[in-house]
Design a protein around this motif. Structure first.
Motif, PDB file in Angstrom:
ATOM      1  N   UNK A   1      -6.300  -0.069  -5.060  1.00 27.07           N
ATOM      2  CA  UNK A   1      -5.853  -1.043  -6.214  1.00 27.07           C
ATOM      3  C   UNK A   1      -5.208  -2.393  -5.434  1.00 27.07           C
ATOM      4  N   UNK A   2      -4.499  -2.150  -4.556  1.00 28.09           N
ATOM      5  CA  UNK A   2      -3.906  -3.406  -3.737  1.00 28.09           C
ATOM      6  C   UNK A   2      -4.956  -4.300  -3.329  1.00 28.09           C
ATOM      7  N   UNK A   3      -5.879  -3.583  -2.704  1.00 29.48           N
ATOM      8  CA  UNK A   3      -7.044  -4.477  -2.047  1.00 29.48           C
ATOM      9  C   UNK A   3      -7.553  -5.214  -3.369  1.00 29.48           C
ATOM     10  N   UNK A   4      -7.956  -4.759  -4.207  1.00 36.76           N
ATOM     11  CA  UNK A   4      -8.512  -5.458  -5.259  1.00 36.76           C
ATOM     12  C   UNK A   4      -7.594  -6.584  -6.114  1.00 36.76           C
ATOM     13  N   UNK A   5      -6.276  -6.230  -5.879  1.00 37.45           N
ATOM     14  CA  UNK A   5      -5.341  -7.258  -6.323  1.00 37.45           C
ATOM     15  C   UNK A   5      -5.205  -8.480  -5.649  1.00 37.45           C
TER      16      UNK A   5
ATOM     17  N   UNK B   1       0.888  -1.253  -0.022  1.00 36.94           N
ATOM     18  CA  UNK B   1       0.011  -0.001   0.078  1.00 36.94           C
ATOM     19  C   UNK B   1       0.611   1.412   0.096  1.00 36.94           C
ATOM     20  N   UNK B   2       2.048   1.046   0.418  1.00 32.50           N
ATOM     21  CA  UNK B   2       2.879   2.398   0.527  1.00 32.50           C
ATOM     22  C   UNK B   2       3.831   2.495  -0.868  1.00 32.50           C
ATOM     23  N   UNK B   3       3.847   1.513  -1.582  1.00 30.26           N
ATOM     24  CA  UNK B   3       4.721   1.457  -2.904  1.00 30.26           C
ATOM     25  C   UNK B   3       3.744   1.178  -4.002  1.00 30.26           C
ATOM     26  N   UNK B   4       2.674   1.596  -4.159  1.00 28.56           N
ATOM     27  CA  UNK B   4       1.761   1.218  -5.074  1.00 28.56           C
ATOM     28  C   UNK B   4       1.563   1.617  -6.423  1.00 28.56           C
ATOM     29  N   UNK B   5       2.522   2.926  -6.600  1.00 31.52           N
ATOM     30  CA  UNK B   5       2.584   3.811  -7.881  1.00 31.52           C
ATOM     31  C   UNK B   5       3.662   3.190  -8.706  1.00 31.52           C
TER      32      UNK B   5
ATOM     33  N   UNK C   1      -2.666  -3.828 -14.211  1.00 32.30           N
ATOM     34  CA  UNK C   1      -3.760  -3.529 -14.882  1.00 32.30           C
ATOM     35  C   UNK C   1      -4.785  -2.412 -14.312  1.00 32.30           C
ATOM     36  N   UNK C   2      -4.893  -2.398 -13.227  1.00 26.71           N
ATOM     37  CA  UNK C   2      -5.637  -1.323 -12.582  1.00 26.71           C
ATOM     38  C   UNK C   2      -4.936  -0.253 -12.394  1.00 26.71           C
ATOM     39  N   UNK C   3      -3.503  -0.229 -12.034  1.00 24.65           N
ATOM     40  CA  UNK C   3      -2.915   0.939 -12.107  1.00 24.65           C
ATOM     41  C   UNK C   3      -2.721   1.827 -13.366  1.00 24.65           C
ATOM     42  N   UNK C   4      -2.762   0.949 -14.411  1.00 27.06           N
ATOM     43  CA  UNK C   4      -2.835   2.005 -15.732  1.00 27.06           C
ATOM     44  C   UNK C   4      -4.135   2.355 -15.910  1.00 27.06           C
TER      45      UNK C   4
END
Length: 280
Positions: free
Chosen positions: A136-140, A64-68, A120-123
């Motif tokens: 996004x991390x939760x969805x993944x 969650x801290x490094x999701x970008x 995919x969600x990040x993009x």
């Protein structure tokens, strides 16, 4: 040793004077947490449910801290699914074993699914609100659980999981029970992750809007890990309590061939409710 004597050997010897009933039950709890209920094998320490809170605090905090960053997403999702694969195998139901090929296939599919979902969600949400990006991390993780758990326990789906009557007499293996157990485990794992991975993004987004994270950027990871730790401390035992390890299945819900076999074997003594270890 005392637990084995009193609960497995069913020895009728009285308790030693130096040991109380509470201490005996404490020994039972320790034994149950360390040894697999079906195989009796000592479980890997990292794969035990007792390791869920500390391990998930660190791994989920990193996700969650490094999701970008793309490299960071790949690394943390790979680490998370590697840990999940170990947990799923350690806490599998029944005494089924997986070949090295099956383990490798399950691991690759689960890890690939999690990484692909996150990237995919990040993009897709690159220009979306920051709060959505933090979720996004939760969805993944939720998507990966739907892949990882069934693959790591594919042997149960093929051969079934042991079912028992109320007296712990093994009556056979049921594929229907295995399917039910795996569904419950998926729901349980997602329920464990939901409070921390949904509440924490809202808190962090609020701190970001106030400028707190800009003034103290070093605090991002510690704050997230602490919030996740608090949520997991309550969510993990609650999810395990709601989705009990000793699950139930009605006789009418078993597969036809097994019902026919039990009807011939037990006659009119067929129990309405049967029990099985769904795993954790």
């Amino acid at each position: 040793i005392l637990f084995c004597r009193f609960f497995f050997c069913r020895c009728r010897e009285p308790l030693p004077k130096c040991m109380s009933v509470d201490e005996l039950w404490r020994a039972k709890q320790l034994y149950d947490s360390a040894f697999h209920p079906d195989t009796g094998d000592k479980m890997n320490i990292i794969g035990r449910m007792s390791a869920q809170v500390p391990m998930n605090m660190l791994i989920t905090g990193g996700m969650m801290a490094f999701y970008k960053s793309t490299p960071a997403v790949i690394f943390w999702q790979w680490l998370n699914q590697s840990f999940n694969a170990l947990v799923n195998y350690t806490n599998r139901s029944g005494d089924a074993s997986l070949s090295d090929k099956q383990l490798l296939t399950s691991y690759v599919f689960a890890t690939g699914g999690a990484v692909a979902t996150a990237l995919g969600l990040n993009k897709a949400l690159k220009n979306g609100p920051p709060l959505i990006g933090r979720l996004v991390p939760f969805a993944a993780v939720a998507a990966a659980n739907c892949v990882n758990i069934p693959f790591m326990r594919a042997q149960e789906l093929r051969d079934g999981t042991p079912i028992y009557d109320q007296n712990d007499n093994r009556l056979g293996n049921s594929k229907a029970a295995a399917q039910s157990g795996i569904k419950q485990v998926i729901c349980s794992r997602i329920a464990m992750a939901t409070p921390g991975m949904v509440l924490t993004p809202f808190v962090m987004n609020h701190l970001e809007r106030r400028g707190t994270l800009c003034r103290y950027p070093w605090a991002t990871l510690p704050i997230q890990v602490a919030l996740l730790g608090v949520c997991l401390t309550f969510a993990t035992p609650l999810a395990c309590a709601v989705f009990k390890q000793k699950a139930e299945i009605r006789f009418s819900d078993l597969e036809p061939e097994l019902k026919e076999k039990l009807e011939k074997k037990l006659g009119k003594d067929i129990p309405y409710i049967l029990f099985f270890n769904k795993g954790l």
